[in-house]
Design a protein around this motif. Sequence first.
Motif, PDB file in Angstrom:
ATOM      1  N   SER A 184      38.325  34.227  -4.323  1.00  0.00           N
ATOM      2  CA  SER A 184      39.620  34.894  -4.431  1.00  0.00           C
ATOM      3  C   SER A 184      39.158  36.429  -4.258  1.00  0.00           C
ATOM      4  O   SER A 184      40.095  37.223  -4.150  1.00  0.00           O
ATOM      5  CB  SER A 184      40.081  34.696  -5.639  1.00  0.00           C
ATOM      6  N   CYS A 244      37.229  37.937  -1.997  1.00  0.00           N
ATOM      7  CA  CYS A 244      37.118  38.515  -0.758  1.00  0.00           C
ATOM      8  C   CYS A 244      37.969  38.354   0.193  1.00  0.00           C
ATOM      9  O   CYS A 244      39.052  37.453   0.069  1.00  0.00           O
ATOM     10  CB  CYS A 244      35.795  37.403  -0.050  1.00  0.00           C
ATOM     11  N   GLU A 245      38.224  39.261   1.058  1.00  0.00           N
ATOM     12  CA  GLU A 245      39.382  39.380   1.897  1.00  0.00           C
ATOM     13  C   GLU A 245      39.214  38.467   3.224  1.00  0.00           C
ATOM     14  O   GLU A 245      40.146  38.220   3.914  1.00  0.00           O
ATOM     15  CB  GLU A 245      39.546  40.779   2.472  1.00  0.00           C
ATOM     16  N   ARG A 256      42.900  38.278   5.439  1.00  0.00           N
ATOM     17  CA  ARG A 256      44.107  37.650   5.099  1.00  0.00           C
ATOM     18  C   ARG A 256      45.276  37.964   5.872  1.00  0.00           C
ATOM     19  O   ARG A 256      46.370  37.164   6.235  1.00  0.00           O
ATOM     20  CB  ARG A 256      44.374  38.140   3.534  1.00  0.00           C
ATOM     21  N   GLN A 260      44.089  30.815  -2.363  1.00  0.00           N
ATOM     22  CA  GLN A 260      42.706  31.128  -3.127  1.00  0.00           C
ATOM     23  C   GLN A 260      42.890  32.539  -3.263  1.00  0.00           C
ATOM     24  O   GLN A 260      42.017  33.086  -4.015  1.00  0.00           O
ATOM     25  CB  GLN A 260      41.634  30.439  -2.620  1.00  0.00           C
ATOM     26  N   LYS A 261      43.597  33.314  -2.763  1.00  0.00           N
ATOM     27  CA  LYS A 261      43.335  34.765  -2.296  1.00  0.00           C
ATOM     28  C   LYS A 261      44.407  35.563  -2.847  1.00  0.00           C
ATOM     29  O   LYS A 261      44.578  36.620  -2.746  1.00  0.00           O
ATOM     30  CB  LYS A 261      42.920  35.138  -0.855  1.00  0.00           C
TER      31      LYS A 261
END
Length: 151
Positions: free
Chosen positions: A58, A60-61, A73, A82-83
């Motif tokens: 979450s 990390c892009e 993303r 998750q992000k």
Amino acid sequence: MEDCCQVPAHKVQADSLICPVCQQRGKSVLLITLKALLTPSGLSTLTPSASYSFCSNSDCEVVYFVDGQVFNRDAVKVPVYQKDQGSGVPVCYCFGWTRERLVKAIRDDENPVQHISEQVKANRCGCEVNNPQGSCCLGNVTAFVHSLKQS
């Protein structure tokens, strides 16, 4: 079309599953997932012969990666569960179960896990083209519902 809730049979080298940005182990995804979910600019740089992985970290892009290439993303058409912690983000992409809808369902004593399970058994899911992680969301939904019930 393959059953989206089954594990694919292909294997990828373990070292190719490490995200180059956060160093977390990724999960192999089918090419159809990237083709369905990348933006047009992302899709134009896709290497169809490569074996891509999904980064679920979450913080990390990066969403997808392969040797020397990453898709962040902003290269994905939909918010990634998750992000993105937004209440309107899908937890179940096939049947429209957002965090907000799941919270309401639990408050109303509904059983979204059962509903989704019934849809999966009826072969109505399309996780490989709807869910950025490229696999069944039932584990995510179950964990989210469990966390709601614990709080």
